[in-house]
Each structure stands twice: as structure tokens, then as C-alpha cells.
Enzyme design. Sequence first.
Site, PDB file in Angstrom:
ATOM      1  N   ASP A 138       0.843  -1.202   0.000  1.00  0.00           N
ATOM      2  CA  ASP A 138       0.000   0.000   0.000  1.00  0.00           C
ATOM      3  C   ASP A 138       0.877   1.251   0.000  1.00  0.00           C
ATOM      4  OD1 ASP A 138      -2.388   1.348  -0.090  1.00  0.00           O
ATOM      5  OD2 ASP A 138      -2.686   1.337   2.086  1.00  0.00           O
ATOM      6  N   TYR A 140       1.183   5.657  -0.646  1.00  0.00           N
ATOM      7  CA  TYR A 140       0.757   6.826   0.127  1.00  0.00           C
ATOM      8  C   TYR A 140       0.842   8.028  -0.812  1.00  0.00           C
ATOM      9  CZ  TYR A 140       0.598   9.089   4.839  1.00  0.00           C
ATOM     10  OH  TYR A 140       0.253   9.770   5.997  1.00  0.00           O
ATOM     11  N   HIS A 145      -3.630  13.897   1.515  1.00  0.00           N
ATOM     12  CA  HIS A 145      -3.884  12.962   2.623  1.00  0.00           C
ATOM     13  C   HIS A 145      -2.675  12.921   3.561  1.00  0.00           C
ATOM     14  CE1 HIS A 145      -5.104   9.336   4.783  1.00  0.00           C
ATOM     15  NE2 HIS A 145      -3.946   8.785   4.467  1.00  0.00           N
ATOM     16  N   ARG A 154       1.528  14.421  13.875  1.00  0.00           N
ATOM     17  CA  ARG A 154       2.769  15.142  14.201  1.00  0.00           C
ATOM     18  C   ARG A 154       2.587  16.616  13.840  1.00  0.00           C
ATOM     19  NH1 ARG A 154       4.107  11.024  11.012  1.00  0.00           N
ATOM     20  NH2 ARG A 154       4.028  12.510   9.313  1.00  0.00           N
ATOM     21  N   GLU A 210     -10.482   3.899   4.057  1.00  0.00           N
ATOM     22  CA  GLU A 210      -9.611   4.698   3.198  1.00  0.00           C
ATOM     23  C   GLU A 210     -10.022   4.468   1.747  1.00  0.00           C
ATOM     24  OE1 GLU A 210      -5.452   3.976   4.188  1.00  0.00           O
ATOM     25  OE2 GLU A 210      -5.595   5.459   5.801  1.00  0.00           O
ATOM     26  N   GLU A 212      -9.284   4.251  -1.838  1.00  0.00           N
ATOM     27  CA  GLU A 212      -8.059   4.032  -2.607  1.00  0.00           C
ATOM     28  C   GLU A 212      -8.353   3.384  -3.963  1.00  0.00           C
ATOM     29  OE1 GLU A 212      -4.683   2.381  -0.637  1.00  0.00           O
ATOM     30  OE2 GLU A 212      -5.330   3.049   1.361  1.00  0.00           O
ATOM     31  N   ASP A 244      -8.985   0.411   2.378  1.00  0.00           N
ATOM     32  CA  ASP A 244      -7.973  -0.010   3.360  1.00  0.00           C
ATOM     33  C   ASP A 244      -8.508   0.345   4.753  1.00  0.00           C
ATOM     34  OD1 ASP A 244      -5.643  -0.576   4.749  1.00  0.00           O
ATOM     35  OD2 ASP A 244      -4.659   1.300   4.184  1.00  0.00           O
ATOM     36  N   ARG A 248      -7.609   3.685  13.754  1.00  0.00           N
ATOM     37  CA  ARG A 248      -6.736   4.857  13.954  1.00  0.00           C
ATOM     38  C   ARG A 248      -6.088   4.902  15.327  1.00  0.00           C
ATOM     39  NH1 ARG A 248      -5.726   5.845   8.841  1.00  0.00           N
ATOM     40  NH2 ARG A 248      -7.567   6.454   7.652  1.00  0.00           N
ATOM     41  N   GLN A 251      -3.301   2.448  15.217  1.00  0.00           N
ATOM     42  CA  GLN A 251      -2.268   3.002  14.333  1.00  0.00           C
ATOM     43  C   GLN A 251      -1.411   4.050  15.049  1.00  0.00           C
ATOM     44  OE1 GLN A 251      -3.975   4.721  10.782  1.00  0.00           O
ATOM     45  NE2 GLN A 251      -2.001   5.296   9.904  1.00  0.00           N
ATOM     46  N   TYR A 255       2.546   2.862  15.101  1.00  0.00           N
ATOM     47  CA  TYR A 255       3.120   3.092  13.767  1.00  0.00           C
ATOM     48  C   TYR A 255       4.591   3.499  13.744  1.00  0.00           C
ATOM     49  CZ  TYR A 255       3.267   8.224  13.492  1.00  0.00           C
ATOM     50  OH  TYR A 255       3.584   9.537  13.657  1.00  0.00           O
ATOM     51  N   LYS A 264      -4.075  -2.101  10.229  1.00  0.00           N
ATOM     52  CA  LYS A 264      -4.559  -2.188   8.853  1.00  0.00           C
ATOM     53  C   LYS A 264      -4.652  -3.600   8.287  1.00  0.00           C
ATOM     54  CE  LYS A 264      -3.056   2.432   7.567  1.00  0.00           C
ATOM     55  NZ  LYS A 264      -4.115   2.885   6.641  1.00  0.00           N
ATOM     56  N   THR A 268      -9.094  -5.695   4.041  1.00  0.00           N
ATOM     57  CA  THR A 268      -9.020  -4.774   2.907  1.00  0.00           C
ATOM     58  C   THR A 268     -10.082  -5.232   1.928  1.00  0.00           C
ATOM     59  OG1 THR A 268      -6.618  -4.593   3.205  1.00  0.00           O
ATOM     60  CG2 THR A 268      -7.505  -3.821   1.099  1.00  0.00           C
ATOM     61  N   THR A 370      -4.738   6.479   0.365  1.00  0.00           N
ATOM     62  CA  THR A 370      -5.981   7.255   0.423  1.00  0.00           C
ATOM     63  C   THR A 370      -5.934   8.421  -0.550  1.00  0.00           C
ATOM     64  OG1 THR A 370      -6.026   6.738   2.755  1.00  0.00           O
ATOM     65  CG2 THR A 370      -7.544   8.437   1.996  1.00  0.00           C
ATOM     66  N   GLU A 384      -9.671  12.456   8.349  1.00  0.00           N
ATOM     67  CA  GLU A 384      -9.508  13.804   7.813  1.00  0.00           C
ATOM     68  C   GLU A 384     -10.822  14.587   7.851  1.00  0.00           C
ATOM     69  OE1 GLU A 384      -7.069  13.424   3.935  1.00  0.00           O
ATOM     70  OE2 GLU A 384      -7.623  11.419   4.567  1.00  0.00           O
TER      71      GLU A 384
HETATM   72 MN    MN Z   1      -3.957   2.956   2.988  1.00  0.00          MN
END
Ligand code: MN
Length: 437
Positions: A138, A140, A145, A154, A210, A212, A244, A248, A251, A255, A264, A268, A370, A384
Site C-alpha cells: 500500500d 501513500y 492525505h 505530528r 480509506e 483508494e 484499506d 486509527r 495506528q 506506527y 490495517k 481490505t 488514500t 480527515e
Molecule cells: Mn492505505
Amino acid sequence: MRAIDATHDPALTSWVESANRHGSDFPIQNLPFAVFRRAGSGEPLRCGVAIGDEVLDLALLGAAQPLEGLAARALAACTEPALNRLMELGSEAWRALRQGLSEVLRSGSRHAARAAGALAPQAGVEFALPARIGDYTDFYTSIHHATAVGRLFRPDQPLLPNYKWVPIAYHGRASSIGVSGQEVRRPRGQLKPPGAEEPRLAPTGRLDYELEVGVFIGRGNPPGEPVPIGRAEEHVFGLCLLNDWSARDVQAWEYQPLGPFLAKNFATTISPWVVTLEALAPFRSPWSRPSADPQPLPYLDDPALRLLGAIDLELEVALETAAMRARGAPAQRLSRSNFRDCYWSIAQMVAHHSVNGCNLQPGDLLGSGTQSGPGAGEAGSLLELTDGGRKPVELASGETRTFLADGDRVILRGWCERQGLARIGFGEAAGIVLPVA
Ligand code: MN
């Protein structure tokens, strides 16, 4: 780049009347592939092509031997319960088969009578995964996104410094990929809410989707032999929709430093139909990089990419809650975006994935990441849309959502539409959330 030819002619019609209906996802200009059997029949799975509301059974059609040469050899690969053998044959064979099927299905075809016996209504079939997916990666590729999610995780450094140089990805899990209709049980995981002293094991409270695009690899590359970007698309069979599913809260805690894992890999969902790059040829658009940003390294740049490397593919996500379903109310659209806004293209994903000599194989699946667009309402995830769960989405039913509730059904849709061309659709990738076990 695939050529535009007679199979894309917007004036072309089919003897399958439902394919000529305005707004159909599957006119004769599309011809996407799936793996199916009649629902509940226990019959062997085999490959089919969508035409209007029907599936053309390619195993049955092949027995009537309507095609010749390379197209006949490609059709013979479609008796299998997966598209891998067809995928392995390469783009010349895919084009020959597309031309042959277009001739069989067009109005006035001399094959119409024989082919009519190989049709099955889509409403009466069940789908399997279109391919044996050996590996799933997967990416990004949406900078919108990556920036929005980065800001939540962050705030001091939303976009990491490598983003504009490297097509970022993680290796996902193939075993939990399911076809549209998948039932997704709410996962448990380690959570450490802000302020908590220690983590605990609990059902996720922040289940998300997500939006995708999935990319199916056709012909692979041998180990140690990178795919040059100029030939990358020759290795791509086609595209599907991909959800996906993401936890959260899991994650956020797990992560760093190695990326997503259990947040994740529990599920899927992909759409059953794979729309070929041949069908998408008229919907290509230029790929560009803002002049203020670093330009791609030479192995990720190519004149053909600049000319037509992107795909003008509209995407949307809709939500049907249990309450909406009980009242017979339609699913509500949550957002819309377009795949042409991606920061990294399909050819760049393939070239980057193989630049170290990693071998891709027929049936491998790449996720685009995403797809969020630049505008408001173009966010491809609830994370988001709700600003990290702070601003609930208000639904027409009077309900609200920050993240998904049990019983929610998430439906992804995609289509290509342009003035003077036949509209082609992707069908849908739907999945429903079940309560924790
Ligand atoms: Mn994804």
C-alpha cells in the site's frame, strides 16, 4: 501508454441492451474482468467480463471458439478461477482479447446468438477475488492525505522530508483482502489514549475507511531486474477500488518506527471488477509536479509520464448506517476526490517498487494510498473529514459519525466521464462493519 482504437468509439453499441443505457457502469467501451459463479451454485469459479447488467462467462464463450490467434489464446486463459494466467500473458494479449470481445459483443455481431448463451445476470452471481494476490503493497500517493494525517499525528512536522522524493509504501497483508460484500469484524488492538499511563487491549473506537485505487500487476519482472519507468505500465493489468480499513487508535500507538501493522492488516475490501488500462486509455491526463517542489529523480521521471501519466478517475465514498438501511434510505455520499490529483503515478509506483530488484508477480496488488483532493469535502477518510474525530459528520438521517459504528456499510464508487466519450464505471467496493467478536 495504451492506444485509443475502435474499441473506444463512443458510437459503439452492444446487442446486450442494458449496456447501451445512459449511465451504465459497463458499456461496451469498458469490458472489465472479474471472477464469478452463479450464486449458491457451488460451480467452479471462472473469469467473466461485464456488459451492461450481465456477465459474459468467458469459460463458456471459449468453448464456442469465436476468436482466433492471440485473442483465442488469451480467452483460453480465462477458464481458471483467477485472472493470473491472463495477467501473465502481457499487454499484447490483453489488447487482442479486448478487441475480440468488443467484436463479439457489438451490435450486429455474427457471434451474438452463440454468445447470448454465455450471459448471466450480474444480480444472480457471486464474485471471488479477481486474482490470487501473492503480495500486497500500500502506497501513500496523495500529498493532501499525507499532509492532513501528518498534521494530526505530528503537528510540528506534518510532511516528513522524504515524502517529495520517495513514493512511500508499506507491505500490507494479502490474506485478509476480500471482495465487495466483505464483512469486517471490529478489531481489538493495543490502544493508548492521550493521557493514559499504560496501553490496554480493547476494541478499536476509531475504525475508519480509506478511499483508494487498487493496481493489479500483470506481467512480473525477474528478481534483480528493475522495471524502467518507460515500460512500467506494460506490467499493469488494470485497476479496482480498494478500501484499506484502518483502526486509527491502534495506528497512532504502533506506527513508529516501522509503520502500520495491526491497524490495517485485519481487512481490505476491493471491487470485483478490474478495469483494464486499455479501457482507461481515453481518460489519461498529464502528470505534473509543482515547480517549487523537487522534481523526481531520473528513474521516476519520463516524458510519457508528463504527457499522460495520470488518470482522470472520479472517486466517491458513501455511508449507509443500520438506521438508514432499516428505513430503506439510500446511502449518503461523504466525500469525492479524483485520482488525477495523486502526487505519485502508477508508473512511478511500479518503477520505485522494483528499482532495488524486487520482483513483482502477476496478481500482485498495489494500493494507491488514500486519495484525498485539495478541496474541502475531498478527504478520503473519516480521520480527515472529522479533523481527527473532533468535528463529527452530520448525516441527513440525524445521526452523526466521527468514526464508523457497527452496522455501517461503506461503499466506494469510481467512474471516468468526459465530454464526447462513453462513461465507464468501476462498480462498487462495499463492506459492512460487524460488532467485535
Ligand atoms: Mn492505505
